[in-house]
Structures are given as structure tokens and as C-alpha cells.
Scaffold this motif. Structure first.
Motif, PDB file in Angstrom:
ATOM      1  N   LEU A  26      -4.935 -13.501   3.769  1.00  9.57           N
ATOM      2  CA  LEU A  26      -3.927 -12.831   3.207  1.00  9.57           C
ATOM      3  C   LEU A  26      -3.918 -12.724   1.872  1.00  9.57           C
ATOM      4  N   ASP A  31      -7.259 -10.383   1.458  1.00  9.79           N
ATOM      5  CA  ASP A  31      -7.183  -9.167   1.935  1.00  9.79           C
ATOM      6  C   ASP A  31      -5.908  -8.282   1.540  1.00  9.79           C
ATOM      7  N   GLN A  82      -3.422  -7.481   3.567  1.00  6.42           N
ATOM      8  CA  GLN A  82      -3.280  -6.651   4.585  1.00  6.42           C
ATOM      9  C   GLN A  82      -1.918  -6.912   5.275  1.00  6.42           C
ATOM     10  N   ASP A  83      -1.257  -6.077   5.687  1.00  9.42           N
ATOM     11  CA  ASP A  83      -0.032  -6.078   6.601  1.00  9.42           C
ATOM     12  C   ASP A  83      -0.502  -6.547   7.940  1.00  9.42           C
ATOM     13  N   GLY A  84      -1.654  -6.247   8.505  1.00  6.72           N
ATOM     14  CA  GLY A  84      -2.172  -6.734   9.638  1.00  6.72           C
ATOM     15  C   GLY A  84      -2.509  -8.251   9.615  1.00  6.72           C
ATOM     16  N   THR A  85      -2.705  -8.903   8.501  1.00  8.52           N
ATOM     17  CA  THR A  85      -2.935 -10.316   8.415  1.00  8.52           C
ATOM     18  C   THR A  85      -1.464 -10.935   8.395  1.00  8.52           C
ATOM     19  N   ASN A 115       2.981  -9.069   0.549  1.00  4.13           N
ATOM     20  CA  ASN A 115       2.522  -7.835   0.159  1.00  4.13           C
ATOM     21  C   ASN A 115       3.375  -6.571  -0.539  1.00  4.13           C
TER      22      ASN A 115
END
Ligand code: SAM
Length: 280
Positions: free
Chosen positions: A42, A45, A47-50, A91
Motif C-alpha cells: 500500500l 502503490d 491503491q484502494d484495491g490494496t 489513501n
């Protein structure tokens, strides 16, 4: 929980580490190296996916315990899980992680029957604005303020059918609650303070729940002579109250630093029934 035989426990009462609450991040990361790696990912990257993967992995970690609980419970045994949802800004995005609904879904997949749950209403803390402490100047302007989380959940599940007892079982009749207890305990909202300000360092560090919660659940869902499991013992509230109420107790705790104080807390109460603390 290999030390505990199938179908040997009548009641489980616990409060696990809460996914996505910062104070438990290290416990999840040291319990499962995959989670530690995902936090690193996280950082790299963003990313929200992480974030989603971290949340999933934390629940996978807890799910193993819910699965083992199902195995060790008797037919008709009850599982009580105290859990809070989490709010967190990651994030740059503030959001809710609804731990209670995830645990219900997992437990239903394992085979548990979901029963009506309890909302533990804690004394209200200050409302939050954009996830920060106070509402600040624009706290009265819609639509960007958030509802404060001032309830935790006590989720209730049953394994299999209703428990069966011999007619006029003296242990069951000797465990009856009073009418006023029934009226108060079997209503959905419990307005109870958290553990006292004066609580020990150990109780604060483990986010101990009030003894009143353990006491109510144990008296509602077990009878004298039963065995009560707590797979996340913390400061040992469940074990202490189970034994004070003539139940036996078995439990696990991974934080070895807690063990001397935990054992002392239980012994201090001059409890004669069995307690078995198993280190993971
Ligand atoms: C919320 S606290 C429990 C508090 C407890 N109800 C009390 O009143 O003190 C959760 C506890 O679970 C422990 N824990 C975390 N992962 C564990 C695991 N895999 N097995 C056993 N204990 C674990 C933590 O060290 C922590 O003490």
C-alpha cells in the motif's frame, strides 16, 4: 485450536482484535506475514484495491478462529462475538469498514445460524468532521460530516439445533435468571460504560470489555458446569467471570507478555473451577 476436542465447549464469548483499527495493525501483521507485506504494498502503490486486500486478509485471519469455534462447540452451542466497525482515512479517503457484517457473512458460510444481536451503546464521544477530532467551523454545514460510531456489536450465533437437557436438569434450573435480568439483558440495546478509567494498564492495552458484558452473556447462554471458550483472552475477563459463575474456562492468547498478569488476575479471585490457558 488443536488442544480442544470436537463438540466439547458449550459457549464461546470473545472480542477479537478489530480489523482496520490502528491499535491492532501490528497484531494482524505479526500474526500473518501476508498482511505485513500488503501494508508495504500500500505504501508503494497507494491503491484502494490494496486497502481492500488488507481488510480481506485481516478477516481471513479471524475466520480461521470462527471455523475452529464451530468445530469445538457442541450441537446447540452459542458463539458471542463483540466487535466494533472501524472508520479510517487511507489513501486520502475516509471510509467505514463494517467488521460486524463481514463476520456475520463468514459465520453463516461456516454453518452458524445468525441470531438477533445486541448493540452495546457506549457513552457518546465527540462527533467527527472529515474523520478528525471535532466538527470545526463548518460542522453545521451539510453534507460532509460523519456519524460517530458510538455502538459496538455483540453478534450471536448458534451451531446446529437447540441444546437438549434432561427434564428438570438441576444445573439448568439453578442457572435461571430473574425477570428483571431477562427484561434488561434480552433487549437489543445495552447502554454500558467501557472499562473504568481506573482500569489497569493491562486492561487498557488489551482493550478489555467490561465484566458486566461477559457476566450477562455467560448467564444468558450457558448453565453451571458448562465450558466457556475465549480464543482471544486478552486480560482474561471472560475466564474470570466464567469461573466466578461456576463454569469452566478455556482460552488462547498470543501475547506472551500478558500471561503472568493474566494468570494472576484469574488466581487472585480464588477461583476453584478449571481454567486452561493455552499459548499460541
Ligand atoms: C480485544 S483483545 C481481548 C480483550 C478481552 N476481551 C479482555 O477483556 O481483556 C484481543 C486479544 O487477542 C489477542 N490475539 C490476537 N491474535 C490472537 C490469536 N491468533 N490467538 C490468540 N490471541 C490472539 C491479542 O493479543 C489481544 O490480547
Amino acid at each position: 485450536m488443536p488442544e480442544i476436542s470436537d463438540g466439547s465447549v458449550q459457549l464461546m464469548v470473545t472480542s477479537p482484535p478489530y480489523p482496520m483499527i490502528e491499535m491492532w495493525d501490528n497484531v494482524f501483521a505479526s500474526g500473518d506475514p501476508k498482511i505485513a507485506k500488503l501494508w508495504q504494498k500500500l505504501e508503494d502503490d497507494g491503491q484502494d484495491g490494496t486497502v481492500r486486500q488488507i481488510y480481506d486478509a485481516m478477516h481471513d485471519y479471524l475466520s480461521q478462529v470462527w471455523g475452529e469455534t464451530y468445530r469445538v462447540l457442541v450441537d446447540g452451542g452459542i458463539a458471542c462475538i463483540n466487535i466494533g466497525d472501524a472508520t479510517r482515512r487511507l489513501n486520502g479517503k475516509f471510509q467505514l469498514f463494517p467488521n460486524h457484517s463481514r463476520i456475520i457473512e463468514v459465520c453463516e458460510k461456516i454453518g452458524f445460524t445468525t441470531l438477533p444481536y445486541i448493540l452495546w451503546k457506549k457513552p457518546t464521544t465527540k462527533p467527527k468532521y472529515k474523520g478528525k477530532g471535532a466538527f470545526l467551523g463548518s460542522g453545521f454545514l451539510p453534507p460532509n460530516a460523519y456519524v460517530t460510531l458510538d455502538c459496538e456489536f455483540i453478534l450471536l450465533f448458534r451451531k446446529g439445533n437447540l441444546r437438549k437437557f434432561p427434564v428438570h436438569d438441576p444445573d439448568r434450573y439453578g442457572s435461571a435468571f430473574t425477570k428483571s435480568q431477562r427484561d434488561e439483558w434480552f433487549s437489543q440495546i445495552w447502554a454500558l460504560k467501557g472499562t473504568k478509567q481506573t482500569s489497569s494498564e493491562l486492561e487498557r492495552r488489551t482493550a478489555a470489555y467490561p465484566e458486566e458484558i461477559a457476566e450477562r452473556l455467560i448467564k444468558m447462554f450457558s448453565i453451571k458446569g458448562d465450558t466457556v471458550l475465549d480464543p482471544f483472552l486478552g486480560s482474561g475477563t471472560t475466564a474470570k467471570i466464567a469461573m466466578q459463575n461456576e463454569r469452566s474456562s478455556v482460552g488462547y492468547e498470543t501475547d506472551q507478555n500478558l500471561l503472568p498478569t493474566l494468570t494472576k488476575r484469574i488466581k487472585n479471585d480464588k477461583i476453584v473451577n478449571n481454567v486452561q490457558i493455552i499459548r499460541r
